[in-house]
Scaffold this motif. Structure first.
Motif, PDB file in Angstrom:
ATOM      1  N   HIS A 252       1.187   0.780   1.299  1.00 24.45           N
ATOM      2  CA  HIS A 252       2.263   0.959   2.057  1.00 24.45           C
ATOM      3  C   HIS A 252       1.738   1.383   3.507  1.00 24.45           C
ATOM      4  O   HIS A 252       2.574   0.876   4.539  1.00 24.45           O
ATOM      5  CB  HIS A 252       2.948   2.288   1.671  1.00 24.45           C
ATOM      6  CG  HIS A 252       4.160   2.641   2.479  1.00 24.45           C
ATOM      7  ND1 HIS A 252       5.392   2.073   2.632  1.00 24.45           N
ATOM      8  CD2 HIS A 252       4.254   3.845   3.259  1.00 24.45           C
ATOM      9  CE1 HIS A 252       6.299   2.783   3.479  1.00 24.45           C
ATOM     10  NE2 HIS A 252       5.410   3.734   3.898  1.00 24.45           N
ATOM     11  N   ASN A 253       0.835   1.782   3.895  1.00 25.51           N
ATOM     12  CA  ASN A 253       0.161   2.372   4.878  1.00 25.51           C
ATOM     13  C   ASN A 253      -0.033   1.131   5.735  1.00 25.51           C
ATOM     14  O   ASN A 253       0.264   0.745   6.921  1.00 25.51           O
ATOM     15  CB  ASN A 253      -0.742   3.206   4.836  1.00 25.51           C
ATOM     16  CG  ASN A 253      -0.499   4.819   4.714  1.00 25.51           C
ATOM     17  OD1 ASN A 253       0.667   5.306   4.916  1.00 25.51           O
ATOM     18  ND2 ASN A 253      -1.344   5.548   4.094  1.00 25.51           N
ATOM     19  N   LEU A 254      -0.767   0.132   5.079  1.00 19.53           N
ATOM     20  CA  LEU A 254      -1.020  -1.148   5.776  1.00 19.53           C
ATOM     21  C   LEU A 254      -0.096  -2.019   6.000  1.00 19.53           C
ATOM     22  O   LEU A 254       0.058  -2.536   7.173  1.00 19.53           O
ATOM     23  CB  LEU A 254      -2.158  -1.910   4.824  1.00 19.53           C
ATOM     24  CG  LEU A 254      -3.439  -1.096   4.488  1.00 19.53           C
ATOM     25  CD1 LEU A 254      -4.123  -1.862   3.520  1.00 19.53           C
ATOM     26  CD2 LEU A 254      -4.360  -1.192   5.645  1.00 19.53           C
ATOM     27  N   HIS A 255       0.765  -2.165   5.154  1.00 17.51           N
ATOM     28  CA  HIS A 255       2.239  -2.801   5.684  1.00 17.51           C
ATOM     29  C   HIS A 255       2.937  -2.327   6.624  1.00 17.51           C
ATOM     30  O   HIS A 255       3.818  -2.814   7.353  1.00 17.51           O
ATOM     31  CB  HIS A 255       2.876  -3.052   4.343  1.00 17.51           C
ATOM     32  CG  HIS A 255       2.453  -4.277   3.630  1.00 17.51           C
ATOM     33  ND1 HIS A 255       2.494  -5.719   3.725  1.00 17.51           N
ATOM     34  CD2 HIS A 255       1.809  -4.158   2.321  1.00 17.51           C
ATOM     35  CE1 HIS A 255       2.099  -6.350   2.707  1.00 17.51           C
ATOM     36  NE2 HIS A 255       1.361  -5.518   1.883  1.00 17.51           N
ATOM     37  N   THR A 256       2.881  -0.776   6.833  1.00 15.46           N
ATOM     38  CA  THR A 256       3.529  -0.340   7.999  1.00 15.46           C
ATOM     39  C   THR A 256       2.980  -0.745   9.278  1.00 15.46           C
ATOM     40  O   THR A 256       3.738  -0.881  10.241  1.00 15.46           O
ATOM     41  CB  THR A 256       3.714   1.400   7.811  1.00 15.46           C
ATOM     42  OG1 THR A 256       3.940   1.717   6.678  1.00 15.46           O
ATOM     43  CG2 THR A 256       4.383   2.295   8.953  1.00 15.46           C
TER      44      THR A 256
END
Length: 487
Positions: A252-256
């Motif tokens: 989720h952090n990387l896709h944000t």
């Protein structure tokens, strides 16, 4: 002089230093016969109308910076930057100390291809100089293969800062790391702890600044580098989230980061990104440099990477048994402050990212059902989040998209984006005109209401400002009457 032009042959042709926007870089290797590199730099700066300054005294590097002309041809280009460094013995031995083969090429400065002030073709075709290129490691072939390859097995041990430089160059040039070079990086990744934090910071932010930053972060992870830069990331790997989230916390952090990049690229003729508010004013806003040479857009991507950093530490059931991450925003702000301070980010960027992390849920929580935030709620939001209020709204958009991933529902995203767009518009509407004064001052309140100095005065002034933003009062007398009723 007998020197050599280095590093400027990427792409297979002598670079067109006059034609690209942004800084134009040249690297000149100065022979040992030159008595003083600094004096040579000052002489060159005087000839070109620039300045000479130390760049890396440990390596004896001086930099000549020549600003673009104020008008006419070349005025839209960045400055010309010339690095001067002495080589010892022969240029081939200098090449042995380089990092990657594509950077271990040189051409004599007295070569006809460089002496022609007005060549018929620019960039100068390789046929005019290729046979005279000093290229002991096959760098030119690597350029055509689009690969980054080390010149020897000791490159990263001699200078661990190259561990990040290699992936960064590969990302910028859209090259690949040679398999053996990738293995060397993984083997020597532990050496990264020896690199000055400022250098780690700069290389990492250059990677974040590029397009396709999520993919580059995944490369850093496969090379065992990402969690050496931000150790707190490791705990987020595999941390499951409630069904409202498509990915675990790590992904989720990387896709944000990915969505923060995409929503600040403009509409792109896309049904998704055309819903994010975008115009020339917003584009200029995110292109603004805010500290350490980094733009708001890059800092937003950094905040996207770190916004849920504290979820592993705060995961647990609430009173109903539902899994929550209570307090992760506040704890995350503390963790971000500590990590970015260790990486020697400027106080401003540390504060910006920490406030975005602390308030990243707030824009989405301002809405009650189908109703937009009240004027008072809008005022409090912009008051509290201050100079990153707009940035945090875009972070909230990226966070929403990264939560839904491929399961995004178009109508729900449209509604969410419209609400955040309205929050942006309401903030502009409420913003006081430049130079606008408060309706009353603290002195006015003390004099009219017979109040002593103290915290009560500040609270009253804030309540007056809030009522004014909500359109409930507009005159000095109304402000005093309100304060009288609140005291």
């Amino acid at each position: 002089m007998g020197g050599f032009l280095r590093d400027s042959l990427l792409g297979g042709e002598i670079a067109d230093f006059r034609g690209a926007s942004g800084p134009r870089d040249m690297d000149i290797a100065v022979p040992p016969t030159v008595a003083s590199v600094e004096e040579l730099g000052r002489e060159l700066a005087g000839h070109l109308g620039g300045v000479c300054q130390p760049h890396n005294l440990a390596r004896g590097v001086y930099q000549v910076i020549v600003p673009p002309p104020s008008e006419g041809v070349g005025c839209d280009e960045g400055p010309l930057v010339v690095d001067l460094v002495r080589y010892h013995d022969t240029i081939n031995e200098d090449m042995d100390r380089r990092d990657f083969a594509v950077n271990a090429m040189a051409l004599p400065l007295d070569h006809p291809a460089l002496l022609d002030d007005d060549p018929d073709e620019w960039p100068i075709p390789a046929a005019q100089w290729a046979n005279d290129l000093v290229d002991p490691f096959g760098g030119r072939q690597d350029v055509y293969r689009k690969q980054i390859r080390t010149v020897n097995d000791e490159v990263f041990r001699l200078d661990p800062g190259r561990l990040l430089r290699g992936p960064r160059l590969a990302g910028q040039l859209r090259f690949m790391l040679a398999p053996e070079t990738a293995r060397q990086i993984r083997r020597d990744a532990l050496q990264l702890e020896k690199v000055a934090p400022e250098r780690v910071r700069d290389e990492f932010m250059l990677i974040l600044a590029g397009e396709g930053a999520r993919g580059q972060l995944e490369v850093l992870d496969r090379l065992d580098l990402l969690c050496r830069i931000i150790p707190e990331m490791e705990l987020t790997r595999g941390v499951a989230q409630p069904s409202a989230h498509y990915w675990d916390v790590w992904n989720h952090n990387l896709h944000t980061v990915e969505y923060a990049e995409l929503i600040t690229r403009g509409h792109q003729n896309s049904a998704i990104y055309s819903l994010a508010p975008w115009n020339e004013e917003v584009e200029a806003y995110f292109a603004e440099e805010v500290g350490d040479g980094f733009t708001r857009r890059t800092v937003l991507k950094l905040a996207g990477l770190l916004h849920d950093i504290a979820k592993p530490q705060t995961k647990g059931p609430d009173k109903t048994g539902r899994i929550r991450f209570l307090g992760h925003s506040e704890l995350g702000a503390e963790m971000v402050t500590e990590r970015l301070t260790r990486l020697r980010f400027s106080a401003r960027i540390v504060s910006m990212v920490a406030r975005m992390v602390e308030h990243h849920l707030r824009p989405s929580q301002l809405r009650h059902g189908d109703e937009d935030p009240t004027p008072r709620a809008v005022h409090r939001y912009y008051r509290d989040v201050s100079d990153v209020a707009i940035d945090t709204i875009y972070l909230a958009m990226a966070d929403y998209l990264a939560a839904k991933g491929p399961e995004i529902v178009a109508d729900r995203w449209a509604s969410h984006a419209r609400m955040l767009g309205n929050l942006l518009h309401a903030g502009r509407e409420q913003a006081p005109a430049e130079g606008a004064r408060r309706l009353v001052t603290g002195h006015d309140l003390m004099q009219r209401l017979n109040l002593p100095p103290g915290p009560q005065i500040g609270r009253l002034l804030e309540q007056i400002d809030e009522a004014r933003a909500a359109g409930e009062i507009s005159t000095r007398e109304e402000a005093l009457a309100l304060a009288d009723g609140l005291k």
